[in-house]
Design a protein around this motif. Structure first.
Motif, PDB file in Angstrom:
ATOM      1  N   GLN A 153      29.790 -45.190 -26.995  1.00 23.25           N
ATOM      2  CA  GLN A 153      30.604 -44.166 -27.648  1.00 23.25           C
ATOM      3  C   GLN A 153      30.776 -42.955 -26.747  1.00 23.25           C
ATOM      4  N   ALA A 154      29.713 -42.540 -26.073  1.00 22.18           N
ATOM      5  CA  ALA A 154      29.789 -41.370 -25.195  1.00 22.18           C
ATOM      6  C   ALA A 154      30.681 -41.636 -23.987  1.00 22.18           C
ATOM      7  N   ASN A 155      30.609 -42.830 -23.450  1.00 26.36           N
ATOM      8  CA  ASN A 155      31.421 -43.151 -22.272  1.00 26.36           C
ATOM      9  C   ASN A 155      32.883 -43.406 -22.606  1.00 26.36           C
ATOM     10  N   SER A 156      33.203 -43.609 -23.868  1.00 30.92           N
ATOM     11  CA  SER A 156      34.596 -43.858 -24.243  1.00 30.92           C
ATOM     12  C   SER A 156      35.403 -42.573 -24.362  1.00 30.92           C
ATOM     13  N   LYS A 157      34.736 -41.442 -24.448  1.00 28.96           N
ATOM     14  CA  LYS A 157      35.423 -40.157 -24.597  1.00 28.96           C
ATOM     15  C   LYS A 157      35.581 -39.479 -23.239  1.00 28.96           C
ATOM     16  N   PRO A 158      36.689 -38.806 -23.018  1.00 29.60           N
ATOM     17  CA  PRO A 158      36.842 -38.049 -21.769  1.00 29.60           C
ATOM     18  C   PRO A 158      35.956 -36.797 -21.794  1.00 29.60           C
ATOM     19  N   ILE A 159      35.607 -36.337 -20.614  1.00 28.28           N
ATOM     20  CA  ILE A 159      34.747 -35.157 -20.499  1.00 28.28           C
ATOM     21  C   ILE A 159      35.457 -34.111 -19.645  1.00 28.28           C
ATOM     22  N   ASN A 160      35.360 -32.879 -20.083  1.00 31.00           N
ATOM     23  CA  ASN A 160      35.946 -31.774 -19.315  1.00 31.00           C
ATOM     24  C   ASN A 160      34.914 -31.240 -18.341  1.00 31.00           C
ATOM     25  N   ILE A 161      35.379 -30.504 -17.362  1.00 30.87           N
ATOM     26  CA  ILE A 161      34.495 -29.936 -16.343  1.00 30.87           C
ATOM     27  C   ILE A 161      33.521 -28.942 -16.941  1.00 30.87           C
ATOM     28  N   SER A 162      33.909 -28.244 -17.985  1.00 35.99           N
ATOM     29  CA  SER A 162      33.063 -27.207 -18.563  1.00 35.99           C
ATOM     30  C   SER A 162      32.157 -27.729 -19.688  1.00 35.99           C
ATOM     31  N   ASP A 163      32.241 -29.007 -20.010  1.00 36.10           N
ATOM     32  CA  ASP A 163      31.435 -29.569 -21.085  1.00 36.10           C
ATOM     33  C   ASP A 163      29.989 -29.785 -20.646  1.00 36.10           C
ATOM     34  N   ASP A 164      29.116 -29.804 -21.638  1.00 37.34           N
ATOM     35  CA  ASP A 164      27.715 -30.132 -21.398  1.00 37.34           C
ATOM     36  C   ASP A 164      27.616 -31.634 -21.135  1.00 37.34           C
ATOM     37  N   ILE A 165      26.938 -32.019 -20.054  1.00 33.92           N
ATOM     38  CA  ILE A 165      26.907 -33.434 -19.698  1.00 33.92           C
ATOM     39  C   ILE A 165      25.754 -34.200 -20.340  1.00 33.92           C
ATOM     40  N   SER A 166      24.769 -33.511 -20.905  1.00 33.62           N
ATOM     41  CA  SER A 166      23.616 -34.233 -21.456  1.00 33.62           C
ATOM     42  C   SER A 166      23.970 -35.209 -22.575  1.00 33.62           C
ATOM     43  N   PRO A 167      24.916 -34.890 -23.486  1.00 34.71           N
ATOM     44  CA  PRO A 167      25.270 -35.901 -24.479  1.00 34.71           C
ATOM     45  C   PRO A 167      25.939 -37.132 -23.876  1.00 34.71           C
ATOM     46  N   ARG A 168      26.511 -36.974 -22.713  1.00 30.65           N
ATOM     47  CA  ARG A 168      27.190 -38.103 -22.072  1.00 30.65           C
ATOM     48  C   ARG A 168      26.226 -38.923 -21.217  1.00 30.65           C
ATOM     49  N   VAL A 169      25.312 -38.260 -20.535  1.00 35.35           N
ATOM     50  CA  VAL A 169      24.418 -38.955 -19.624  1.00 35.35           C
ATOM     51  C   VAL A 169      23.262 -39.621 -20.368  1.00 35.35           C
ATOM     52  N   ILE A 170      22.626 -38.893 -21.273  1.00 30.42           N
ATOM     53  CA  ILE A 170      21.495 -39.427 -22.031  1.00 30.42           C
ATOM     54  C   ILE A 170      21.702 -39.161 -23.527  1.00 30.42           C
ATOM     55  N   PRO A 171      22.609 -39.888 -24.147  1.00 24.95           N
ATOM     56  CA  PRO A 171      22.952 -39.586 -25.534  1.00 24.95           C
ATOM     57  C   PRO A 171      21.811 -39.795 -26.520  1.00 24.95           C
ATOM     58  N   ILE A 172      20.932 -40.766 -26.299  1.00 25.15           N
ATOM     59  CA  ILE A 172      19.838 -41.019 -27.247  1.00 25.15           C
ATOM     60  C   ILE A 172      18.835 -39.871 -27.223  1.00 25.15           C
ATOM     61  N   VAL A 173      18.561 -39.333 -26.047  1.00 28.38           N
ATOM     62  CA  VAL A 173      17.630 -38.206 -25.950  1.00 28.38           C
ATOM     63  C   VAL A 173      18.263 -36.966 -26.567  1.00 28.38           C
ATOM     64  N   HIS A 174      19.533 -36.742 -26.297  1.00 27.23           N
ATOM     65  CA  HIS A 174      20.240 -35.602 -26.866  1.00 27.23           C
ATOM     66  C   HIS A 174      20.253 -35.681 -28.396  1.00 27.23           C
ATOM     67  N   HIS A 175      20.532 -36.868 -28.922  1.00 27.84           N
ATOM     68  CA  HIS A 175      20.559 -37.067 -30.376  1.00 27.84           C
ATOM     69  C   HIS A 175      19.173 -36.833 -30.988  1.00 27.84           C
ATOM     70  N   THR A 176      18.141 -37.332 -30.349  1.00 22.40           N
ATOM     71  CA  THR A 176      16.779 -37.163 -30.857  1.00 22.40           C
ATOM     72  C   THR A 176      16.364 -35.707 -30.861  1.00 22.40           C
ATOM     73  N   VAL A 177      16.690 -34.969 -29.816  1.00 25.12           N
ATOM     74  CA  VAL A 177      16.346 -33.545 -29.749  1.00 25.12           C
ATOM     75  C   VAL A 177      17.120 -32.765 -30.810  1.00 25.12           C
ATOM     76  N   GLU A 178      18.389 -33.101 -31.018  1.00 23.83           N
ATOM     77  CA  GLU A 178      19.156 -32.421 -32.065  1.00 23.83           C
ATOM     78  C   GLU A 178      18.620 -32.747 -33.458  1.00 23.83           C
ATOM     79  N   LYS A 179      18.218 -33.992 -33.666  1.00 25.64           N
ATOM     80  CA  LYS A 179      17.770 -34.427 -34.991  1.00 25.64           C
ATOM     81  C   LYS A 179      16.377 -33.903 -35.324  1.00 25.64           C
ATOM     82  N   TYR A 180      15.431 -34.011 -34.382  1.00 26.88           N
ATOM     83  CA  TYR A 180      14.046 -33.657 -34.649  1.00 26.88           C
ATOM     84  C   TYR A 180      13.602 -32.362 -33.997  1.00 26.88           C
TER      85      TYR A 180
END
Length: 98
Positions: free
Chosen positions: A64-91
């Protein structure tokens, strides 16, 4: 030295039970024990799942993360390591020593 069939059967049965217990301990008992101890210390997270764990969820998040385009100014952590980003946001971040 005469070895009977009963002695061989007992030896094989004891070996099977011992190996079975070690595998059960490695696959189920120890991970559940560690999960319980971490929760007692204040860590939250997904529950332990036999064999697959978070693999299916992680691969779906990556696709899902790789299917979306990314801008230069966007945070890359949701794209590079989405499971870790999701876990940190959730817990949230957990620091056990503070």
């Amino acid at each position: 030295m005469d070895v009977s069939v009963t002695e061989i059967f007992i030896l094989v049965a004891v070996t099977i039970v011992t190996v079975g217990w070690r595998i059960l301990n490695w696959v189920w008992v120890r991970p559940k024990y560690l999960e319980r101890r971490l929760r007692e210390q204040g860590f939250a997270g997904n529950s332990y799942r036999l064999f697959s764990g978070d693999l299916k969820e992680s691969s779906m998040m990556s696709k899902q993360a790789n299917s979306k385009p990314i801008n230069i100014s966007d945070d890359i952590s949701p794209r590079v390591i989405p499971i870790v980003h999701h876990t940190v946001e959730k817990y949230g971040m957990s620091t056990p020593y503070t």
